[in-house]
Structures are given as structure tokens and as C-alpha cells.
Design a protein around this motif. Structure first.
Motif, PDB file in Angstrom:
ATOM      1  N   GLY A 110      -7.193 -12.192  30.180  1.00 47.80           N
ATOM      2  CA  GLY A 110      -8.305 -11.241  29.759  1.00 47.80           C
ATOM      3  C   GLY A 110      -9.281 -12.364  29.122  1.00 47.80           C
ATOM      4  N   ARG A 111      -9.462 -13.471  29.102  1.00 51.23           N
ATOM      5  CA  ARG A 111     -10.469 -14.200  28.329  1.00 51.23           C
ATOM      6  C   ARG A 111     -11.255 -15.066  29.614  1.00 51.23           C
ATOM      7  NH1 ARG A 111     -10.566 -15.127  23.050  1.00 51.23           N
ATOM      8  NH2 ARG A 111     -12.816 -15.692  23.592  1.00 51.23           N
ATOM      9  N   VAL A 177      -0.964  -9.788  33.968  1.00 53.71           N
ATOM     10  CA  VAL A 177      -2.053  -9.792  35.136  1.00 53.71           C
ATOM     11  C   VAL A 177      -3.215  -9.083  34.535  1.00 53.71           C
ATOM     12  CG1 VAL A 177      -2.346  -8.744  37.205  1.00 53.71           C
ATOM     13  CG2 VAL A 177      -0.157  -9.509  36.810  1.00 53.71           C
ATOM     14  N   PRO A 178      -4.440  -9.594  34.722  1.00 53.60           N
ATOM     15  CA  PRO A 178      -5.846  -9.033  34.226  1.00 53.60           C
ATOM     16  C   PRO A 178      -6.117  -7.758  34.927  1.00 53.60           C
ATOM     17  CG  PRO A 178      -6.370 -10.501  35.782  1.00 53.60           C
ATOM     18  CD  PRO A 178      -4.813 -10.602  35.688  1.00 53.60           C
ATOM     19  N   GLU A 179      -7.013  -7.183  34.435  1.00 53.06           N
ATOM     20  CA  GLU A 179      -7.845  -5.877  35.031  1.00 53.06           C
ATOM     21  C   GLU A 179      -8.249  -6.350  36.698  1.00 53.06           C
ATOM     22  OE1 GLU A 179      -8.729  -3.262  33.561  1.00 53.06           O
ATOM     23  OE2 GLU A 179      -8.867  -3.346  31.333  1.00 53.06           O
ATOM     24  N   PRO A 180      -7.921  -5.327  37.241  1.00 55.92           N
ATOM     25  CA  PRO A 180      -8.407  -5.710  38.577  1.00 55.92           C
ATOM     26  C   PRO A 180      -9.553  -6.310  38.863  1.00 55.92           C
ATOM     27  CG  PRO A 180      -6.965  -3.784  38.800  1.00 55.92           C
ATOM     28  CD  PRO A 180      -7.318  -4.094  37.223  1.00 55.92           C
ATOM     29  N   ALA A 181     -10.813  -5.919  38.075  1.00 52.44           N
ATOM     30  CA  ALA A 181     -12.008  -6.461  38.219  1.00 52.44           C
ATOM     31  C   ALA A 181     -12.030  -7.726  37.829  1.00 52.44           C
ATOM     32  CB  ALA A 181     -12.969  -5.514  37.345  1.00 52.44           C
ATOM     33  N   ALA A 182     -11.429  -8.256  36.844  1.00 50.58           N
ATOM     34  CA  ALA A 182     -11.395  -9.609  36.241  1.00 50.58           C
ATOM     35  C   ALA A 182     -10.790 -10.584  37.384  1.00 50.58           C
ATOM     36  CB  ALA A 182     -10.529  -9.954  35.167  1.00 50.58           C
ATOM     37  N   PHE A 183      -9.834 -10.067  38.168  1.00 52.16           N
ATOM     38  CA  PHE A 183      -9.215 -10.727  39.245  1.00 52.16           C
ATOM     39  C   PHE A 183     -10.079 -10.865  40.441  1.00 52.16           C
ATOM     40  CE2 PHE A 183      -4.837 -11.678  41.296  1.00 52.16           C
ATOM     41  CZ  PHE A 183      -5.375 -12.030  42.365  1.00 52.16           C
ATOM     42  N   ALA A 207       5.507  -3.244  33.960  1.00 51.09           N
ATOM     43  CA  ALA A 207       5.072  -2.021  34.906  1.00 51.09           C
ATOM     44  C   ALA A 207       3.648  -2.105  34.915  1.00 51.09           C
ATOM     45  CB  ALA A 207       5.528  -0.645  34.467  1.00 51.09           C
ATOM     46  N   ARG A 208       3.082  -2.372  33.778  1.00 48.41           N
ATOM     47  CA  ARG A 208       1.408  -2.518  33.957  1.00 48.41           C
ATOM     48  C   ARG A 208       1.089  -3.494  34.765  1.00 48.41           C
ATOM     49  NH1 ARG A 208      -1.969  -4.352  28.796  1.00 48.41           N
ATOM     50  NH2 ARG A 208      -1.222  -6.133  29.600  1.00 48.41           N
ATOM     51  N   ASP A 209       1.598  -4.778  34.537  1.00 50.32           N
ATOM     52  CA  ASP A 209       1.240  -5.915  35.227  1.00 50.32           C
ATOM     53  C   ASP A 209       1.456  -5.726  36.863  1.00 50.32           C
ATOM     54  OD1 ASP A 209       0.645  -7.666  33.175  1.00 50.32           O
ATOM     55  OD2 ASP A 209       2.649  -8.292  32.946  1.00 50.32           O
ATOM     56  N   ALA A 210       2.512  -4.928  37.200  1.00 50.99           N
ATOM     57  CA  ALA A 210       2.722  -4.724  38.547  1.00 50.99           C
ATOM     58  C   ALA A 210       1.698  -3.800  39.145  1.00 50.99           C
ATOM     59  CB  ALA A 210       4.429  -4.052  38.529  1.00 50.99           C
ATOM     60  N   ALA A 211       1.544  -2.859  38.477  1.00 52.64           N
ATOM     61  CA  ALA A 211       0.420  -1.849  39.069  1.00 52.64           C
ATOM     62  C   ALA A 211      -0.878  -2.495  38.994  1.00 52.64           C
ATOM     63  CB  ALA A 211       0.142  -0.652  38.079  1.00 52.64           C
ATOM     64  N   ARG A 212      -1.449  -3.345  38.084  1.00 48.86           N
ATOM     65  CA  ARG A 212      -2.451  -4.304  38.007  1.00 48.86           C
ATOM     66  C   ARG A 212      -2.497  -5.118  39.374  1.00 48.86           C
ATOM     67  NH1 ARG A 212      -4.090  -6.021  32.330  1.00 48.86           N
ATOM     68  NH2 ARG A 212      -5.191  -4.156  31.326  1.00 48.86           N
ATOM     69  N   LEU A 213      -1.523  -5.903  39.336  1.00 54.00           N
ATOM     70  CA  LEU A 213      -1.397  -6.926  40.592  1.00 54.00           C
ATOM     71  C   LEU A 213      -1.530  -6.095  41.850  1.00 54.00           C
ATOM     72  CD1 LEU A 213      -1.173  -9.823  41.139  1.00 54.00           C
ATOM     73  CD2 LEU A 213       1.294  -9.586  41.301  1.00 54.00           C
ATOM     74  N   ALA A 214      -0.861  -4.998  42.029  1.00 51.02           N
ATOM     75  CA  ALA A 214      -0.926  -4.236  43.722  1.00 51.02           C
ATOM     76  C   ALA A 214      -2.155  -3.776  43.635  1.00 51.02           C
ATOM     77  CB  ALA A 214       0.104  -3.216  43.200  1.00 51.02           C
ATOM     78  N   GLU A 215      -2.855  -3.095  42.567  1.00 50.93           N
ATOM     79  CA  GLU A 215      -4.339  -2.769  42.982  1.00 50.93           C
ATOM     80  C   GLU A 215      -5.195  -3.968  43.025  1.00 50.93           C
ATOM     81  OE1 GLU A 215      -5.707  -0.418  39.218  1.00 50.93           O
ATOM     82  OE2 GLU A 215      -7.696  -0.624  40.531  1.00 50.93           O
ATOM     83  N   ALA A 216      -5.186  -4.913  42.365  1.00 46.12           N
ATOM     84  CA  ALA A 216      -6.048  -6.021  42.781  1.00 46.12           C
ATOM     85  C   ALA A 216      -5.905  -6.596  44.278  1.00 46.12           C
ATOM     86  CB  ALA A 216      -5.862  -7.162  41.756  1.00 46.12           C
ATOM     87  N   VAL A 217      -4.590  -6.824  44.667  1.00 47.21           N
ATOM     88  CA  VAL A 217      -4.248  -7.553  45.756  1.00 47.21           C
ATOM     89  C   VAL A 217      -4.649  -6.441  47.078  1.00 47.21           C
ATOM     90  CG1 VAL A 217      -2.380  -8.532  47.418  1.00 47.21           C
ATOM     91  CG2 VAL A 217      -2.687  -9.181  44.940  1.00 47.21           C
ATOM     92  N   ALA A 218      -4.392  -5.277  46.761  1.00 42.95           N
ATOM     93  CA  ALA A 218      -4.459  -4.224  47.885  1.00 42.95           C
ATOM     94  C   ALA A 218      -6.092  -4.177  47.835  1.00 42.95           C
ATOM     95  CB  ALA A 218      -3.700  -3.126  47.634  1.00 42.95           C
ATOM     96  N   ASP A 384      -0.425 -11.324  26.280  1.00 45.21           N
ATOM     97  CA  ASP A 384       0.899 -12.033  26.467  1.00 45.21           C
ATOM     98  C   ASP A 384       1.886 -11.666  27.362  1.00 45.21           C
ATOM     99  OD1 ASP A 384       2.651 -14.205  25.888  1.00 45.21           O
ATOM    100  OD2 ASP A 384       2.329 -13.761  23.602  1.00 45.21           O
ATOM    101  N   GLY A 385       2.250 -12.493  28.500  1.00 49.22           N
ATOM    102  CA  GLY A 385       3.144 -12.014  29.495  1.00 49.22           C
ATOM    103  C   GLY A 385       4.561 -11.119  28.945  1.00 49.22           C
ATOM    104  N   MET A 386       5.152 -11.883  28.073  1.00 48.68           N
ATOM    105  CA  MET A 386       6.325 -11.314  27.536  1.00 48.68           C
ATOM    106  C   MET A 386       6.144 -11.657  25.842  1.00 48.68           C
ATOM    107  SD  MET A 386       8.849  -9.524  27.199  1.00 48.68           S
ATOM    108  CE  MET A 386       8.871  -8.918  28.856  1.00 48.68           C
ATOM    109  N   ASN A 387       6.074 -12.569  25.532  1.00 44.57           N
ATOM    110  CA  ASN A 387       6.339 -13.096  24.211  1.00 44.57           C
ATOM    111  C   ASN A 387       7.749 -12.943  23.767  1.00 44.57           C
ATOM    112  OD1 ASN A 387       6.288 -13.239  21.045  1.00 44.57           O
ATOM    113  ND2 ASN A 387       4.189 -13.613  21.578  1.00 44.57           N
ATOM    114  N   LEU A 388       8.520 -14.106  23.920  1.00 45.31           N
ATOM    115  CA  LEU A 388       9.701 -14.455  23.410  1.00 45.31           C
ATOM    116  C   LEU A 388      10.048 -14.405  22.076  1.00 45.31           C
ATOM    117  CD1 LEU A 388      11.027 -16.995  26.265  1.00 45.31           C
ATOM    118  CD2 LEU A 388      11.144 -14.551  26.262  1.00 45.31           C
ATOM    119  N   VAL A 389       9.064 -14.879  21.147  1.00 41.87           N
ATOM    120  CA  VAL A 389       9.023 -14.916  19.817  1.00 41.87           C
ATOM    121  C   VAL A 389       9.496 -13.429  19.463  1.00 41.87           C
ATOM    122  CG1 VAL A 389       7.839 -15.325  17.573  1.00 41.87           C
ATOM    123  CG2 VAL A 389       7.476 -17.145  19.501  1.00 41.87           C
TER     124      VAL A 389
END
Ligand code: ADP
Length: 477
Positions: A110-111, A177-183, A207-218, A384-389
């Protein structure tokens, strides 16, 4: 309940039956001979390959003269073949420091304002992906599972198919995964989207990343998104791909095992030096995605609300320098150091500084012991993708007297950690209040929250993640 936490037994991956072999592809490879304790991803892959047998393909750590052909060296240790590529220096730099870390990393976090796009670096990125495709094609058979890791290899699915690989192909994207517009704004967006469609399955952290990636790619391929229980299917560019949220976990047993070892002397001295002050801890790479300036500003606001607090608490922020050759990181370092200096200048006294900023790395044992003794853990990334810390902090706590996790809602970890004090790190006053609340939280509430958190961290550990990823690869084949 204490029984639910594995004591010293590392959560090793249990073998999953597959017809062919497992071939893992990642930029970095941890070989047993190196003797260094690898980070989260490397140790997860190492466990998976040791249990399954197979091949681990990655960079050798060596570059060769520009214009020469990539070279592959294979060595076998037990049932694992380490296939390591030497890559031409310019290609590797353009691929890794350039397109991957100075362009894709900021866009995906997102940067986009920090993203540096240079066409030559995309060409280097494509050349390195091609070299990996060719190296994989020489070893992959139709029954094999090829498990590709991260944003370094977004083009690899298509290139593997072009190189004639008939194996099942999976990508796991560790970053958000960023907002579809950024992708869509990425100059190569269509090319990346089309290439992604050649994987059979793509795993993401939330789940949010999955939805964003699907929307961007589709969207880029004028395709369709089909939501099925627990998995999204995208049909676009004449291909279909499954996208599934498979949140990565940690090795709880290995982390708690560190706590059975004596406290490292430097940590012991630090704890003795606290002299009754409460300990707040941050552990992050010095990366602009980690929200460090926001965290320090909020700590400043917390102190400003009652300057006497500067004698009662200390924020220890470990933030080792990372990617120093990318310019955005050098700026961030200056900004964070200036802020830390200002806070100590304003709220410190002749005898005490409320903030300790340490920009060198600490070992896993020292970090585990610091976590175990902290009253509050501040994990406040802006993305952050996950953040293991966040998960490590929970796993390191004493179940009878646990510290409190303050967690950004923008960490992938927040999707399953609602029992943390979930904050918006951009809101300095809100974060300052959360610090206050965490420090004042009664024992009973701390225990209740910790019980809920450790249950999910221990259940969804790294062994569980690996098994789920392999089962998804099998299902996608
Ligand atoms: P990222 O992969 O973006 O760095 P994660 O939080 O997902 O972020 O993973 C970071 C890993 O590196 C964790 O296992 C963490 O304990 C370790 N780590 C981060 N910072 C430090 C540090 N200063 N010293 C030692 N280990 C660190």
C-alpha cells in the motif's frame, strides 16, 4: 490448558502422501550445513522438505559475470536435493533490490508512493524468473508438486508452462495484496495477472488478500470470480486458478524451547536495569511497512499525556536495519532515529531514557526472552502479510501472568487474533490509549485474552500451515 502448549517439541511437519516429489522454489534457501538458525519461512520449508524429501531450488548467494548463463549446482543432504542457482550480478540486482524490493514490495504494502519503477529492472526480474523456470523444467515431472514462494516469482507459473512443465503449480504469496486499483496501476499489471493465472493454486495469508487478488486478476483479464466455501476460483485469460487463504504460523515448541535455556546475559542485565519500570517491547525489521514512526509518535503522545510515565515505563524497540541499499529505507532510518532522539530529549532525565531504539539484530533466544519478560508487545504495522512477531509474542508469554499484545488491524495476524488489543496504528491517540489500557489491564482479563490467543497460535502453527498448503496443492492438481 497448559498442556495445550507444546513445551520443547518443535511442531515438525508430518509427511503428506504425494505421488511425485515436492519441489520448493524460493529466493533464499537454508542449507543444514550453514548452521545459522533460519527465519520463519526458511525453517518451515526446511521442515517440509526434510519430511517429504524433494528438491529445494533457490539462489546460491553467488552472482556471476553479467551476460553469462545462470549456473545450477545440486547437492544432496539426506533426502533433500539443494539446487542452487548462480545468477548474473546485474540480473540479480535488478530482480531483487530493484523490481522485487523497490517496486513490488511497496506497491503490495500500500505504499505505491515509495515504489520505484524502472523498465530494465522488470526485464531483470523476468530474466531471473526465466532462469528458475528452466532450472525447474530440468527436474520436474508430471506427478511432482511445485511449490513457489512469494512476490519474487509472480511470472513463474506461466514460464514453467512455457518450459513444458506439467506438474501441479502452487504459489504462496507471503506479503499482503493491495487494493485492486493499486494492482491495476502497475505498468505490467496485465502481464503479471495473466502469468499468475497459470498457477493451479495461489495461497495467501488472509481472506481479505484472497478476495483482493481474485478481484484484481479477474478484472484485468475480464474474467469471473466464483466464491466457493473456503476457496475462490478465478477464470480469466483462458485459465482457471484457485485462491485460498492459508495463514502461516510459527513453531510454538521451538520458541518455547528457547525459554528453557538460560536468559542471555545481555537480556539479564537489561531486566535487572529496569528497576521496577514496566517493559513495552517492539521487534520489527526497520521497514516502512512496520509503522515505526507511528508507533514512536504514539508512545510520545502516551508520555505527553503524563510525563511522569517516563520514569515508570520503557519502550524497547528492536529494529535491525534492513535493505539499506534501497533509498526509502535510508530515509526511514533517519526519521525513526530523529523521532527517538526527540522523545528521549523531551521526556528523558539525567538518569533515564524512556525509549531504547536498537538498530542491530538480536538472536532468536534473546528476542524470545525479551518477549517473555515484556508487559506489553507493540506490533503496529501499517500493512503486513501475517506478522510472525505477533504470534511469537503470544507464544512466549507466561500463561499465569501474560503480557498484553497490542496489534494493528492491518497485520494479517489480526484476522485470527481478535483477543489482542486491536488498533489502527495511524491513530496516535488511539494507540496511546491502547498502551495505557494494556499496562492497566487486570490479571484476569490478561489471562482470558491470552488463553484465546495461544489456542489459535498453537493450533494454527507452522506444521499445520505446511500440511494445509500441500493438501491444497494436491487438491488443485
Ligand atoms: P517480516 O517477515 O516482514 O520481517 P515477520 O514478523 O513476519 O516480518 O517475521 C519476522 C521474523 O524475524 C520473526 O520470526 C521475528 O522474530 C524475526 N525478527 C524480526 N526482527 C528481529 C530482530 N530485531 N531480531 C531478531 N529477530 C527478528
Amino acid at each position: 490448558f497448559v498442556e495445550a502448549i507444546p513445551a520443547v517439541r518443535p511442531a515438525r511437519h508430518q509427511k503428506v502422501e504425494i505421488e511425485g516429489r515436492l519441489i520448493a522454489v524460493s529466493n533464499r534457501v537454508a542449507r543444514p550445513s550453514e548452521g545459522v538458525s533460519p527465519g520463519g519461512l526458511a525453517s518451515a520449508l526446511s521442515d517440509a522438505l526434510t519430511a517429504q524429501g524433494g528438491t529445494w531450488l533457490g539462489w546460491s548467494g553467488k552472482t556471476i559475470a553479467d551476460g553469462t548463463e545462470p549456473d545450477v549446482t545440486a547437492t544432496t543432504v539426506d533426502d533433500v536435493v539443494y539446487s542452487l542457482l548462480d545468477l548474473p550480478a546485474d540480473d540479480y540486482r535488478g530482480f531483487y533490490e530493484g523490481y522485487a524490493n523497490a517496486f513490488l514490495w511497496p506497491v503490495f504494502h500500500g505504499r505505491s508512493d515509495l515504489a520505484v519503477h524502472r523498465p530494465a529492472e522488470f526485464r531483470a526480474y523476468a530474466a531471473v524468473n526465466r532462469a528458475y523456470a528452466e532450472a525447474t523444467a530440468r527436474i520436474a515431472g508430471p506427478d511432482d508438486l511445485v511449490w513457489v514462494h512469494d512476490y519474487h516469482f509472480l511470472l513463474l507459473g506461466k514460464m514453467l508452462r512455457e518450459a513444458g512443465v506439467g506438474s501441479t503449480l502452487g504459489l504462496f504469496l507471503h506479503i499482503p495484496v493491495p487494493e485492486p486499483a493499486a494492482f491495476r496501476a502497475v505498468p505490467e499489471a496485465r502481464r503479471l495477472a495473466e502469468a499468475l493465472m497459470h498457477f493451479d493454486t495461489i495461497g495467501v495469508q488472509t481472506a481479505r488478500d484472497a478476495a483482493r487478488l481474485a478481484e484484481a486478476v479477474a478484472g484485468l483479464g475480464e474474467g469471473v470470480v466464483l466464491n466457493r466455501p473456503g476457496v475462490i476460483e478465478v477464470r480469466a485469460f483462458g485459465e482457471r486458478v484457485r485462491i485460498k487463504a492459508l495463514p502461516i504460523g510459527i513453531d510454538v515448541g521451538a520458541l518455547r524451547g528457547e525459554l528453557y535455556a538460560p536468559t542471555p546475559p545481555e537480556v539479564r542485565a537489561y531486566l535487572d536495569g529496569l528497576g521496577g519500570r514496566r517493559a513495552i517491547l517492539g521487534v520489527d525489521r526497520l521497514d516502512y511497512s512496520k509503522g515505526l514512526p507511528e508507533k514512536l509518535a504514539a508512545f510520545g503522545a502516551f508520555l505527553a499525556a503524563d510525563p511522569a510515565r517516563a520514569d515508570e515505563v520503557v519502550l524497547t524497540q528492536i529494529a535491525p536495519i534492513s535493505r539499506g541499499s534501497v533509498s526509502a529505507y535510508a530515509h526511514l532510518r533517519q526519521e525513526v532515529e530523529a523521532l527517538a532522539g526527540r522523545i528521549n530529549g523531551e521526556f528523558g532525565s539525567l538518569s533515564r531514557h524512556p525509549l531504547q531504539l536498537l538498530t542491530r539484530p538480536y538472536g532468536r533466544r534473546a528476542v524470545a526472552h525479551l518477549m517473555a519478560h515484556a508487559d506489553v508487545g507493540l506490533v503496529t504495522p501499517l500493512a503486513d502479510g501475517m506478522n510472525l512477531v505477533a504470534k511469537e509474542f503470544v507464544a512466549a508469554q507466561d500463561v499465569d501472568d501474560p503480557g498484553v499484545l497490542v496489534l494493528s488491524r492491518f497485520a494479517g495476524a489480526a484476522e485470527a487474533m481478535e483477543a489482542a488489543l486491536v488498533v489502527d496504528p495511524r491513530d496516535a491517540d488511539g494507540l496511546a490509549s491502547a498502551i495505557e489500557r494494556a499496562l492497566a489491564m487486570p490479571l484476569r482479563e490478561r489471562r482470558e485474552r491470552h488463553r484465546a490467543l495461544i489456542a489459535s497460535v498453537a493450533r494454527d502453527d507452522v506444521g499445520h500451515w505446511t500440511t494445509q498448503c500441500l493438501e491444497e496443492l494436491i487438491a488443485a492438481g
